[in-house]
Scaffold this motif. Structure first.
Motif, PDB file in Angstrom:
ATOM      1  N   ALA A  79      -0.440  -4.123   9.097  1.00 37.78           N
ATOM      2  CA  ALA A  79      -0.296  -3.285   8.035  1.00 37.78           C
ATOM      3  C   ALA A  79      -0.199  -4.567   6.775  1.00 37.78           C
ATOM      4  O   ALA A  79       0.146  -5.437   6.969  1.00 37.78           O
ATOM      5  N   LEU A  80      -0.319  -3.950   5.378  1.00 42.64           N
ATOM      6  CA  LEU A  80       0.036  -4.795   4.421  1.00 42.64           C
ATOM      7  C   LEU A  80       1.111  -4.062   3.440  1.00 42.64           C
ATOM      8  O   LEU A  80       0.870  -2.870   3.152  1.00 42.64           O
ATOM      9  N   THR A  99       5.502  -0.516  -1.034  1.00 45.59           N
ATOM     10  CA  THR A  99       4.350   0.100  -0.674  1.00 45.59           C
ATOM     11  C   THR A  99       4.032  -0.129   0.662  1.00 45.59           C
ATOM     12  O   THR A  99       3.107  -1.273   0.786  1.00 45.59           O
ATOM     13  N   LEU A 100       4.123   0.511   1.637  1.00 46.17           N
ATOM     14  CA  LEU A 100       3.395   0.191   2.930  1.00 46.17           C
ATOM     15  C   LEU A 100       2.065   0.808   3.157  1.00 46.17           C
ATOM     16  O   LEU A 100       2.315   2.248   3.205  1.00 46.17           O
ATOM     17  N   VAL A 101       1.011   0.254   3.284  1.00 46.18           N
ATOM     18  CA  VAL A 101      -0.288   1.048   3.318  1.00 46.18           C
ATOM     19  C   VAL A 101      -0.739   1.234   4.795  1.00 46.18           C
ATOM     20  O   VAL A 101      -0.618   0.317   5.537  1.00 46.18           O
ATOM     21  N   ARG A 102      -1.269   2.348   4.955  1.00 48.73           N
ATOM     22  CA  ARG A 102      -1.777   2.770   6.095  1.00 48.73           C
ATOM     23  C   ARG A 102      -2.875   2.010   6.464  1.00 48.73           C
ATOM     24  O   ARG A 102      -3.764   1.531   5.716  1.00 48.73           O
ATOM     25  N   PRO A 103      -2.907   0.974   7.769  1.00 51.14           N
ATOM     26  CA  PRO A 103      -3.859  -0.044   7.969  1.00 51.14           C
ATOM     27  C   PRO A 103      -5.275   0.807   8.060  1.00 51.14           C
ATOM     28  O   PRO A 103      -5.631   1.998   8.311  1.00 51.14           O
ATOM     29  N   GLY A 104      -6.169  -0.156   7.486  1.00 51.27           N
ATOM     30  CA  GLY A 104      -7.620   0.437   7.256  1.00 51.27           C
ATOM     31  C   GLY A 104      -7.895   1.537   6.032  1.00 51.27           C
ATOM     32  O   GLY A 104      -8.994   1.978   5.908  1.00 51.27           O
ATOM     33  N   THR A 105      -6.984   1.658   5.222  1.00 57.11           N
ATOM     34  CA  THR A 105      -7.264   2.487   4.179  1.00 57.11           C
ATOM     35  C   THR A 105      -7.287   2.143   2.753  1.00 57.11           C
ATOM     36  O   THR A 105      -7.662   2.744   1.754  1.00 57.11           O
ATOM     37  N   ALA A 106      -6.890   0.866   2.570  1.00 57.97           N
ATOM     38  CA  ALA A 106      -6.822   0.356   1.253  1.00 57.97           C
ATOM     39  C   ALA A 106      -7.169  -1.074   1.366  1.00 57.97           C
ATOM     40  O   ALA A 106      -7.180  -1.844   2.310  1.00 57.97           O
ATOM     41  N   GLU A 107      -7.781  -1.563   0.054  1.00 58.17           N
ATOM     42  CA  GLU A 107      -8.058  -3.353  -0.065  1.00 58.17           C
ATOM     43  C   GLU A 107      -7.499  -3.559  -1.283  1.00 58.17           C
ATOM     44  O   GLU A 107      -7.532  -3.025  -2.220  1.00 58.17           O
TER      45      GLU A 107
END
Length: 117
Positions: A79-80, A99-107
């Protein structure tokens, strides 16, 4: 003071987990605010807090058990994490938001203007 909130997308799926840590000395009445919708930068500016710099970091991470559960993802998924720091003119940190972004949901990207020649 730490605040944790989970943001959902339009399908009501978890999109990210935010963790805010604010220096209590600059925000003693923070708990009187609507924390669900609070945006710290304008709040601190309204209070007259001098902010000298904003630092932004992007860190690759893997999801631990707690965050994976909050994001409906698998433990160990890549994750990012975006970390933003608000800094005072003396260099001290006033707020840190991760902010931990759900894998595959943001760029994430940074776009810079091309210098004129």
């Amino acid at each position: 003071m730490e605040l944790v909130r989970r943001k959902l997308d339009v399908r009501e799926e978890p999109q990210s987990v935010e963790r805010h840590v604010v220096l209590f000395a600059v925000a003693p009445d923070l708990l009187n605010e609507n924390l669900e919708d609070l945006v710290a930068l304008p709040y601190l500016q309204r209070r007259g807090v001098a902010i000298e710099a904003i630092r932004l970091y992007l860190d690759p991470v893997i999801l631990g058990e707690r965050d994976a559960a909050l994001l409906h993802s698998e433990i160990g998924s890549p994750a990012l994490m975006r970390r933003r720091e608000l800094r005072a003119d003396d260099g001290s940190t006033l707020e840190v938001v991760t902010t931990l972004v759900r894998p595959g949901t943001a760029e994430f990207f940074l776009e810079l203007p091309v210098p004129a020649m």
